[in-house]
Design a protein around this motif. Structure first.
Motif, PDB file in Angstrom:
ATOM      1  N   ALA A   1      -5.501 -16.284  -7.954  1.00  0.00           N
ATOM      2  CA  ALA A   1      -6.236 -15.123  -8.479  1.00  0.00           C
ATOM      3  C   ALA A   1      -7.125 -14.518  -7.402  1.00  0.00           C
ATOM      4  CB  ALA A   1      -7.061 -15.522  -9.692  1.00  0.00           C
ATOM      5  N   GLN A   2      -7.766 -15.352  -6.602  1.00  0.00           N
ATOM      6  CA  GLN A   2      -8.617 -14.863  -5.511  1.00  0.00           C
ATOM      7  C   GLN A   2      -7.790 -14.056  -4.508  1.00  0.00           C
ATOM      8  OE1 GLN A   2      -9.447 -17.557  -2.344  1.00  0.00           O
ATOM      9  NE2 GLN A   2     -11.478 -16.678  -1.916  1.00  0.00           N
ATOM     10  N   LEU A   3      -6.636 -14.566  -4.131  1.00  0.00           N
ATOM     11  CA  LEU A   3      -5.806 -13.883  -3.141  1.00  0.00           C
ATOM     12  C   LEU A   3      -5.266 -12.558  -3.679  1.00  0.00           C
ATOM     13  CD1 LEU A   3      -3.976 -17.036  -1.752  1.00  0.00           C
ATOM     14  CD2 LEU A   3      -5.783 -15.710  -0.612  1.00  0.00           C
ATOM     15  N   VAL A   4      -4.873 -12.529  -4.943  1.00  0.00           N
ATOM     16  CA  VAL A   4      -4.414 -11.281  -5.553  1.00  0.00           C
ATOM     17  C   VAL A   4      -5.558 -10.272  -5.576  1.00  0.00           C
ATOM     18  CG1 VAL A   4      -3.643 -10.219  -7.718  1.00  0.00           C
ATOM     19  CG2 VAL A   4      -2.515 -12.288  -6.865  1.00  0.00           C
ATOM     20  N   ALA A   5      -6.761 -10.721  -5.932  1.00  0.00           N
ATOM     21  CA  ALA A   5      -7.925  -9.817  -5.961  1.00  0.00           C
ATOM     22  C   ALA A   5      -8.212  -9.261  -4.570  1.00  0.00           C
ATOM     23  CB  ALA A   5      -9.150 -10.542  -6.513  1.00  0.00           C
ATOM     24  N   ILE A   6      -8.100 -10.088  -3.563  1.00  0.00           N
ATOM     25  CA  ILE A   6      -8.301  -9.612  -2.188  1.00  0.00           C
ATOM     26  C   ILE A   6      -7.220  -8.598  -1.831  1.00  0.00           C
ATOM     27  CG2 ILE A   6      -8.207 -10.289   0.258  1.00  0.00           C
ATOM     28  CD1 ILE A   6      -9.600 -12.948  -0.615  1.00  0.00           C
ATOM     29  N   GLY A   7      -5.981  -8.879  -2.195  1.00  0.00           N
ATOM     30  CA  GLY A   7      -4.893  -7.935  -1.936  1.00  0.00           C
ATOM     31  C   GLY A   7      -5.137  -6.599  -2.608  1.00  0.00           C
ATOM     32  N   LEU A   8      -5.590  -6.634  -3.864  1.00  0.00           N
ATOM     33  CA  LEU A   8      -5.894  -5.385  -4.569  1.00  0.00           C
ATOM     34  C   LEU A   8      -7.023  -4.635  -3.892  1.00  0.00           C
ATOM     35  CD1 LEU A   8      -5.628  -6.531  -8.285  1.00  0.00           C
ATOM     36  CD2 LEU A   8      -4.196  -4.839  -7.127  1.00  0.00           C
ATOM     37  N   ASP A   9      -8.054  -5.354  -3.490  1.00  0.00           N
ATOM     38  CA  ASP A   9      -9.178  -4.726  -2.802  1.00  0.00           C
ATOM     39  C   ASP A   9      -8.724  -4.077  -1.496  1.00  0.00           C
ATOM     40  OD1 ASP A   9     -12.057  -4.191  -2.516  1.00  0.00           O
ATOM     41  OD2 ASP A   9     -11.930  -5.606  -0.839  1.00  0.00           O
ATOM     42  N   MET A  10      -7.838  -4.742  -0.796  1.00  0.00           N
ATOM     43  CA  MET A  10      -7.361  -4.205   0.476  1.00  0.00           C
ATOM     44  C   MET A  10      -6.472  -2.981   0.275  1.00  0.00           C
ATOM     45  SD  MET A  10      -6.800  -7.781   2.535  1.00  0.00           S
ATOM     46  CE  MET A  10      -6.327  -7.039   4.102  1.00  0.00           C
ATOM     47  N   LEU A  11      -5.839  -2.864  -0.896  1.00  0.00           N
ATOM     48  CA  LEU A  11      -5.017  -1.678  -1.157  1.00  0.00           C
ATOM     49  C   LEU A  11      -5.841  -0.411  -1.292  1.00  0.00           C
ATOM     50  CD1 LEU A  11      -2.185  -2.716  -3.648  1.00  0.00           C
ATOM     51  CD2 LEU A  11      -1.980  -2.096  -1.244  1.00  0.00           C
ATOM     52  N   THR A  12      -7.161  -0.547  -1.413  1.00  0.00           N
ATOM     53  CA  THR A  12      -7.984   0.658  -1.531  1.00  0.00           C
ATOM     54  C   THR A  12      -8.025   1.454  -0.237  1.00  0.00           C
ATOM     55  OG1 THR A  12     -10.043  -0.497  -0.989  1.00  0.00           O
ATOM     56  CG2 THR A  12      -9.448  -0.340  -3.334  1.00  0.00           C
ATOM     57  N   ASP A  13      -7.697   0.817   0.894  1.00  0.00           N
ATOM     58  CA  ASP A  13      -7.733   1.572   2.145  1.00  0.00           C
ATOM     59  C   ASP A  13      -6.486   1.399   3.007  1.00  0.00           C
ATOM     60  OD1 ASP A  13      -8.111  -0.995   3.114  1.00  0.00           O
ATOM     61  OD2 ASP A  13     -10.076  -0.604   3.981  1.00  0.00           O
ATOM     62  N   ARG A  14      -5.406   0.921   2.393  1.00  0.00           N
ATOM     63  CA  ARG A  14      -4.140   0.792   3.128  1.00  0.00           C
ATOM     64  C   ARG A  14      -2.981   0.780   2.146  1.00  0.00           C
ATOM     65  NH1 ARG A  14      -5.724  -4.483   6.039  1.00  0.00           N
ATOM     66  NH2 ARG A  14      -7.726  -3.695   5.470  1.00  0.00           N
ATOM     67  N   SER A  15      -1.810   1.026   2.659  1.00  0.00           N
ATOM     68  CA  SER A  15      -0.621   1.011   1.809  1.00  0.00           C
ATOM     69  C   SER A  15      -0.136  -0.427   1.646  1.00  0.00           C
ATOM     70  CB  SER A  15       0.485   1.860   2.441  1.00  0.00           C
ATOM     71  OG  SER A  15       0.992   1.199   3.584  1.00  0.00           O
ATOM     72  N   LEU A  16       0.782  -0.616   0.735  1.00  0.00           N
ATOM     73  CA  LEU A  16       1.363  -1.936   0.533  1.00  0.00           C
ATOM     74  C   LEU A  16       2.061  -2.406   1.809  1.00  0.00           C
ATOM     75  CD1 LEU A  16       1.611  -4.038  -1.733  1.00  0.00           C
ATOM     76  CD2 LEU A  16       3.774  -2.984  -2.357  1.00  0.00           C
ATOM     77  N   ASP A  17       2.695  -1.478   2.524  1.00  0.00           N
ATOM     78  CA  ASP A  17       3.333  -1.814   3.801  1.00  0.00           C
ATOM     79  C   ASP A  17       2.342  -2.383   4.808  1.00  0.00           C
ATOM     80  OD1 ASP A  17       5.980  -1.058   3.261  1.00  0.00           O
ATOM     81  OD2 ASP A  17       5.513   1.043   3.644  1.00  0.00           O
ATOM     82  N   GLU A  18       1.109  -1.912   4.737  1.00  0.00           N
ATOM     83  CA  GLU A  18       0.082  -2.330   5.698  1.00  0.00           C
ATOM     84  C   GLU A  18      -0.715  -3.548   5.237  1.00  0.00           C
ATOM     85  OE1 GLU A  18      -0.929   2.150   7.352  1.00  0.00           O
ATOM     86  OE2 GLU A  18      -1.951   1.410   5.554  1.00  0.00           O
ATOM     87  N   LEU A  19      -0.404  -4.068   4.056  1.00  0.00           N
ATOM     88  CA  LEU A  19      -1.121  -5.221   3.523  1.00  0.00           C
ATOM     89  C   LEU A  19      -0.639  -6.476   4.253  1.00  0.00           C
ATOM     90  CD1 LEU A  19      -3.149  -6.239   1.436  1.00  0.00           C
ATOM     91  CD2 LEU A  19      -1.275  -6.392  -0.198  1.00  0.00           C
ATOM     92  N   SER A  20      -1.497  -7.024   5.065  1.00  0.00           N
ATOM     93  CA  SER A  20      -1.149  -8.165   5.905  1.00  0.00           C
ATOM     94  C   SER A  20      -1.589  -9.476   5.258  1.00  0.00           C
ATOM     95  CB  SER A  20      -1.835  -8.005   7.270  1.00  0.00           C
ATOM     96  OG  SER A  20      -1.929  -9.231   7.932  1.00  0.00           O
ATOM     97  N   THR A  21      -0.650 -10.406   5.145  1.00  0.00           N
ATOM     98  CA  THR A  21      -1.010 -11.716   4.592  1.00  0.00           C
ATOM     99  C   THR A  21      -1.972 -12.446   5.523  1.00  0.00           C
ATOM    100  OG1 THR A  21       1.043 -12.617   5.490  1.00  0.00           O
ATOM    101  CG2 THR A  21       1.035 -12.019   3.151  1.00  0.00           C
ATOM    102  N   ASP A  22      -1.883 -12.183   6.819  1.00  0.00           N
ATOM    103  CA  ASP A  22      -2.845 -12.784   7.759  1.00  0.00           C
ATOM    104  C   ASP A  22      -4.258 -12.291   7.452  1.00  0.00           C
ATOM    105  OD1 ASP A  22      -0.939 -14.239   9.187  1.00  0.00           O
ATOM    106  OD2 ASP A  22      -0.570 -12.590  10.590  1.00  0.00           O
ATOM    107  N   ASP A  23      -4.395 -10.986   7.215  1.00  0.00           N
ATOM    108  CA  ASP A  23      -5.718 -10.423   6.894  1.00  0.00           C
ATOM    109  C   ASP A  23      -6.228 -10.946   5.553  1.00  0.00           C
ATOM    110  OD1 ASP A  23      -5.638  -8.994   9.260  1.00  0.00           O
ATOM    111  OD2 ASP A  23      -5.120  -7.085   8.308  1.00  0.00           O
ATOM    112  N   VAL A  24      -5.345 -11.077   4.580  1.00  0.00           N
ATOM    113  CA  VAL A  24      -5.738 -11.603   3.269  1.00  0.00           C
ATOM    114  C   VAL A  24      -6.244 -13.033   3.430  1.00  0.00           C
ATOM    115  CG1 VAL A  24      -4.901 -12.285   0.976  1.00  0.00           C
ATOM    116  CG2 VAL A  24      -4.206 -10.084   1.950  1.00  0.00           C
ATOM    117  N   ALA A  25      -5.492 -13.851   4.133  1.00  0.00           N
ATOM    118  CA  ALA A  25      -5.899 -15.246   4.349  1.00  0.00           C
ATOM    119  C   ALA A  25      -7.238 -15.310   5.086  1.00  0.00           C
ATOM    120  CB  ALA A  25      -4.819 -15.988   5.126  1.00  0.00           C
ATOM    121  N   ARG A  26      -7.387 -14.482   6.097  1.00  0.00           N
ATOM    122  CA  ARG A  26      -8.643 -14.457   6.866  1.00  0.00           C
ATOM    123  C   ARG A  26      -9.817 -14.099   5.948  1.00  0.00           C
ATOM    124  NH1 ARG A  26      -6.748 -13.117  11.367  1.00  0.00           N
ATOM    125  NH2 ARG A  26      -6.092 -11.077  10.774  1.00  0.00           N
TER     126      ARG A  26
END
Length: 152
Positions: free
Chosen positions: A16-41
């Motif tokens: 749930a935490q990782l999905v929430a981070i992914g959703l938050d990151m989608l506010t300023d990037r596209s799904l193509d630009e969503l990096s699992t490295d950045d999410v993990a970091r």
């Protein structure tokens, strides 16, 4: 991974935490630009731990998009006990409110997900179909004829 140690979470809490981070990151990037490295970091974990929660990057993307689409569908679901006009107003108000509150994520999904990510196209299409069925239901409740454009 950052120097600080990540809090120990249950697998469901971490997911749930990782999905929430992914959703938050989608506010300023596209799904193509969503990096699992950045999410993990951002979560303070290793990329390997992210992939203990998700089988693949595709699986992670699907979880993020599914969560957003589920939230969108829930936000637009009118009370079935309402009369025709209040029912339709409730649907429209929920739709507009959700898009305004989640504008960037909705744009990221509409612009990026369906066209460039076959991995999530079915999720986005199912969400659109649900919303179209609600419009058709509103028309039916108002006694209007069916619209072939809303056929799903």
């Amino acid at each position: 991974m950052s120097g600080k140690r990540a809090a120990r979470l249950s697998p469901d809490e971490r997911r749930a935490q990782l999905v929430a981070i992914g959703l938050d990151m989608l506010t300023d990037r596209s799904l193509d630009e969503l990096s699992t490295d950045d999410v993990a970091r951002r979560a303070g974990i290793s990329r390997g731990l992210l992939f203990q929660c998700f089988d693949s990057k595709r699986d992670f993307y699907r979880a993020v998009v599914q969560r957003e689409c589920d939230d969108f569908v829930a936000a637009t679901e009118p009370d079935p006990s309402l009369g025709p006009v209040p029912w339709l107003r409730s649907f429209i108000a929920g739709f507009v409110r959700y898009v305004l509150e989640h504008r960037r994520v909705c744009l990221a999904l509409v612009r990026g997900a369906a066209g460039s990510h076959p991995a999530v196209e079915d999720i986005v299409d199912a969400t659109r179909a649900t919303l179209a069925r609600r419009v058709a239901e509103g028309q039916r409740r108002l006694g209007m004829p069916d619209s072939p454009r809303l056929a799903v």
